[in-house]
Design an enzyme around this catalytic site. Sequence first.
Site, PDB file in Angstrom:
ATOM      1  N   SER A   1       0.864  -1.114   0.048  1.00 37.91           N
ATOM      2  CA  SER A   1       0.025  -0.148   0.056  1.00 37.91           C
ATOM      3  C   SER A   1       1.038   1.391   0.063  1.00 37.91           C
ATOM      4  CB  SER A   1      -0.818  -0.041   1.414  1.00 37.91           C
ATOM      5  OG  SER A   1      -1.903  -1.087   1.147  1.00 37.91           O
ATOM      6  N   SER A   2       0.378   2.200  -0.835  1.00 38.35           N
ATOM      7  CA  SER A   2       1.125   3.457  -0.861  1.00 38.35           C
ATOM      8  C   SER A   2       2.526   3.208  -1.156  1.00 38.35           C
ATOM      9  CB  SER A   2       0.920   4.092   0.452  1.00 38.35           C
ATOM     10  OG  SER A   2       1.386   5.676   0.427  1.00 38.35           O
ATOM     11  N   SER A   3       3.343   3.667  -0.304  1.00 39.81           N
ATOM     12  CA  SER A   3       4.998   3.453  -0.616  1.00 39.81           C
ATOM     13  C   SER A   3       5.411   1.899  -0.989  1.00 39.81           C
ATOM     14  CB  SER A   3       5.810   3.707   0.870  1.00 39.81           C
ATOM     15  OG  SER A   3       6.976   3.360   0.513  1.00 39.81           O
TER      16      SER A   3
END
Length: 291
Positions: free
Chosen positions: A134-136
């Site tokens: 998720s995200s990074s």
Amino acid sequence: MKSINLIIGLTALSKSYAALTPVTNWGENPTNLDMALYVPAQVAESPAIILALHYCGGTGQAYYQTANYDKYADAKGFIVIYPSTKKDSNCWDVASEASLSHDGAGDSGGLVNMVKYVTEKYNADPTKVFATGSSSGCMMTNVLLAAYPDVFAAGSCYSGVAATCLQGSPGSSPMSADPTCASGQNVHTGEEWAERVKAMYPEYNGTYPRMQTLHGTADTFVNYPNLAEQLKEWSALLGVEFSKNVTNTPQSGYTQMVYGDGTKLVGYSASGVGHTVPVHPELDVAWFGLD
Ligand SMILES: *[C@@H]1O[C@H](CO)[C@@H](O)[C@H](O)[C@H]1NC(C)=O
Ligand SMILES: *[C@@H]1O[C@H](CO)[C@@H](O)[C@H](O)[C@H]1NC(C)=O
């Protein structure tokens, strides 16, 4: 009553934390990452591996709580790696030359060494290695599939950016990164993205991993246009064109964007969802063929 609740709460907490096994001495670790594993009681004879990557500020333990694959791992006997990075606000390095190069001894190389360790120790199936995050962690999923197409069979990704979007940025965190990428202003054609990806591993001449990527339309942190950039990148790398939208899939308000016959590349646009799209473990394992 209160103390019973407390005991139940503590039991639940300690149980979930205890299920991960920390691993040390798993091989070359050029960027000082930490490694932990979820190993089911019954490991398959030749298990699959999922590498599950946390968001900025997270840890492997925290991501284990967020994106829990236990019930699928228990049923199918696969192993989940939950690594941690402790640098740059606990964000994965998706910017440096080292991490953006095949065998470049950056975060990506350290993560691949974890996969190699698990493959050897548990006799894992090298054709069933998957990345998610998720995200990074989604940014790093894009980087891993791009730099190590020989290692990963597929990725499933929540609210990230295309591989090489942060190339040359001084860092990878909200505080350290060039904001052009996260704000959705790093725009390229599919062919341009594909060229940048191929430069990460110029000798490679095989096929690229399958990709599924989700993004919220209301994401103003890693802005929504980054979904389209990822889809252009993987569309060019995988040689598949947009074919159709399927609305309200896998749930109301999500639109599934199908490329080709939908076996190599799929996007999900989550209407009104911000940063990040909640992890859908059932969607991940289905995409990986582990359901
Ligand atoms: C791909 O690379 C391998 C190893 O370098 C080589 O043996 C093979 O012939 C190449 N295949 C194509 C289609 O170029
Ligand atoms: C497919 O869905 C996406 C996301 O909602 C949208 O941006 C795009 O315009 C749609 N494409 C078509 C051809 O309907």
